[in-house]
Motif scaffolding. Sequence first.
Motif, short mmCIF file in Angstrom:
data_model
loop_
_atom_site.label_atom_id
_atom_site.label_comp_id
_atom_site.label_asym_id
_atom_site.label_seq_id
_atom_site.Cartn_x
_atom_site.Cartn_y
_atom_site.Cartn_z
N ARG A 209 0.82 -1.21 0.00
CA ARG A 209 0.00 0.00 0.00
C ARG A 209 0.86 1.28 0.00
O ARG A 209 0.65 2.18 -0.81
CB ARG A 209 -0.91 -0.01 1.24
CG ARG A 209 -1.75 1.22 1.40
CD ARG A 209 -2.77 1.06 2.53
NE ARG A 209 -3.59 2.25 2.62
CZ ARG A 209 -3.35 3.26 3.48
NH1 ARG A 209 -2.37 3.17 4.34
NH2 ARG A 209 -4.12 4.32 3.48
N GLY B 59 -15.90 -9.33 -2.36
CA GLY B 59 -14.80 -8.43 -2.74
C GLY B 59 -14.04 -8.80 -4.00
O GLY B 59 -13.16 -8.07 -4.42
N ARG C 12 -7.27 -5.08 -5.45
CA ARG C 12 -8.02 -4.16 -6.32
C ARG C 12 -8.48 -2.92 -5.58
O ARG C 12 -8.86 -1.92 -6.19
CB ARG C 12 -9.18 -4.88 -7.00
CG ARG C 12 -10.44 -5.03 -6.17
CD ARG C 12 -11.52 -5.75 -6.97
NE ARG C 12 -12.73 -5.89 -6.20
CZ ARG C 12 -13.73 -4.98 -6.20
NH1 ARG C 12 -13.63 -3.90 -6.93
NH2 ARG C 12 -14.80 -5.19 -5.48
N SER C 13 -8.46 -2.96 -4.24
CA SER C 13 -8.90 -1.78 -3.49
C SER C 13 -7.77 -0.77 -3.28
O SER C 13 -8.00 0.30 -2.72
CB SER C 13 -9.47 -2.21 -2.14
OG SER C 13 -8.44 -2.71 -1.31
N SER D 93 -17.66 -9.05 -7.42
CA SER D 93 -18.04 -7.81 -6.73
C SER D 93 -17.68 -6.60 -7.60
O SER D 93 -18.45 -5.65 -7.68
CB SER D 93 -17.30 -7.69 -5.40
OG SER D 93 -17.68 -8.72 -4.53
N ALA D 94 -16.52 -6.67 -8.22
CA ALA D 94 -16.08 -5.56 -9.08
C ALA D 94 -17.06 -5.39 -10.24
O ALA D 94 -17.43 -4.26 -10.60
CB ALA D 94 -14.67 -5.83 -9.59
N ALA E 178 -9.54 -9.17 -3.86
CA ALA E 178 -10.30 -8.17 -3.10
C ALA E 178 -9.37 -7.11 -2.51
O ALA E 178 -9.65 -5.91 -2.58
CB ALA E 178 -11.08 -8.86 -1.98
N ILE E 179 -8.26 -7.57 -1.95
CA ILE E 179 -7.35 -6.63 -1.29
C ILE E 179 -6.59 -5.80 -2.33
O ILE E 179 -6.51 -4.58 -2.22
CB ILE E 179 -6.37 -7.39 -0.37
CG1 ILE E 179 -7.17 -8.09 0.75
CG2 ILE E 179 -5.33 -6.46 0.22
CD1 ILE E 179 -6.38 -9.12 1.52
N LYS F 6 -8.54 -4.84 -12.69
CA LYS F 6 -8.41 -3.40 -12.49
C LYS F 6 -7.29 -2.88 -13.38
O LYS F 6 -6.20 -3.42 -13.30
CB LYS F 6 -8.11 -3.10 -11.02
CG LYS F 6 -8.10 -1.62 -10.70
CD LYS F 6 -7.71 -1.42 -9.27
CE LYS F 6 -7.65 0.06 -8.96
NZ LYS F 6 -7.23 0.29 -7.58
N GLU G 260 -20.31 -3.89 -8.97
CA GLU G 260 -20.21 -2.45 -8.70
C GLU G 260 -20.57 -1.65 -9.97
O GLU G 260 -21.23 -0.62 -9.89
CB GLU G 260 -18.78 -2.09 -8.25
CG GLU G 260 -18.49 -2.50 -6.82
CD GLU G 260 -16.99 -2.55 -6.51
OE1 GLU G 260 -16.18 -2.02 -7.29
OE2 GLU G 260 -16.63 -3.14 -5.46
#
Lengths: 321, 274
Positions: A93, A257, A131-132, A261-262, A128-129, A230, A265
């Motif tokens: 991150r 997630g 792509r956020s 989920s993407a 999930a992690i 993504k 959205e």
Amino acid sequence: MEKRDNIPTRVGFGKGVKEAASRNEKVIGLGADITGSVNMNFFADAFPDRFYSLGIAEQNITGVAAGWALEGFIPVMATYGVFAAMRNTDQIRISLCYNNVHAIIGGAHAGISVGPDGATHQALEDIAIMRSLPNMTVLSPCDATQAEQAVQAAIEEINGPVYIRFGREAVPDFIPKGMNFEIGKGQTLIEGNDLTIIATGHMVWEALQAAELLRKEHINARVLNLHTIKPIDKKAIIKASTETGAIITAEEHQIMGGMGSAVAEILVSEAPCAVEFVGVKDTFGESGQPEELMEKYQLTAKYIVKAAYKALEKKNNERIN
Amino acid sequence: MILSVKELREIAKTIRINVVNALLNAGSGHLGGSLGLTDIFTALYFHELKYDPKNPKWEQRDRFVLSIGHVAPVLYATLAQAGYFSTSELSSLRKLGSMLQGHPAISHNVPGLETTAGSLGQGLSIAVGMALAAKHQKAGHRIFSILGDGELQEGSVWEAAMAAGHYKLDNLRVIVDRNRVQIDGSTEDVMGVEPLVDKWKAFNWNVLECNGNDMSDILKILNEARELEGKPVVIIAHTKMGAGVPEIEGDYKWHGKAPNKEQANSFIKQIKGV
Ligand SMILES: [Mg+2]
């Protein structure tokens, strides 16, 4: 689509890294002890002076990758997805994503098909992690041929952090050689207008088998290979919704997630339609043979077909109402 | 141009005053650690490091990786003093739209800033990557990094220390800000980091110590470090949080606080020694 052979996607990853590295001496390999297992040995054998072993220390490797990248190199680190995306999430991150540097993270052994090693080694939450995280590109190629293309594109066409996910087992290799691969652009592998199966990774082959089964029942399923999670291919997803009215997502990952989920959205805000999700249902995996696990966790073509019927029913009910 | 100890002390005073004013304007931030490290920042940027503020990306510059991101105020005040940008920028610290984020971020294009920092335990790994890259290219520049002593409680620091020792990165110089305090109190009460010298030695580093608030001692040790080869070098710099302002020296309650107007005036007087 016909399969040529069964090849693990990690082999494609390893070949792709080596090929890109042969064209660009700025590509550096960072080892996390399981070099052979993630097929970084292809690179390490070809370019030993550009390969740096850093041991079992994923947090440090990620920061070291950031250091190389800040100096203008393109570091490639790879280990099992559970460690490559989750042991070091804060380093990804801050050191990679907030710095927005060009580094490639290979997440091997993704999905439940890892098999006998069991839940600790089955990456089911990495999409999930990853792509956020802002600035991150997330790739999930469907076979070895595509993995080889994807990692080369990640090295040569992107200028930020990339997470690329691939599996352990030998799986059908079917993407036609020379088929165009473009990051962010889904591939319609089969045309159809009754419903769309959007799949990623190993589940694309299952989606193709599901489409075959549905065709026998005179249902024309479109199959969209979402190799890039993504940036997501909004256009193709909206088109699938408006043209087919029913979408089934299929992934070897938690439903929560993940790729589904993407997709949802996009659908919810842009083009609502009947949706069903095929994926892991908020549970850990376990030991077993890959095919036993895919069956137990309902990740085969048969379950995509089931989900397709459910989605079609919803679609038809909506029409009646 | 080589500056005398006296001249360096004067620069340190100016930087301290700019730090106090920046924090007064910001209304929040980390005063204690920033003041404690001012002498070391001054020695690095006005004695030790090779750089060109007119050409921040000059390839042969020494790299400086701040790992304890919360002492951003002293980094910014030092970079401004070194000519990377105007000291008037310091009044925008921590404000919306400012390049001077609460913790340093290269996404905000701060001239002279090498990397983002703020999540503890990451800087040394980045410095190791840069040191490997320098050796790989047979480049002569060096990599400096400042870590906090509380930060050493992060396990990833020791992963990085192990890698630096393994690769004998003698182009890497680390300074540990040994002020013996962290937010919850004394480091040795919160989670003891001693024996510190032995720990670094065991990871195959050359270890030096100095009084991190005594300019001549800092210069002496930096000069000594320059001569060492074959291993990375760590300097355990014994500092006092809030150094330069007698009223708050050693008081960990000033770790994460900014002064009000009255306090700022008083602190500045104490820095000036009047
Ligand atoms: Mg401290």
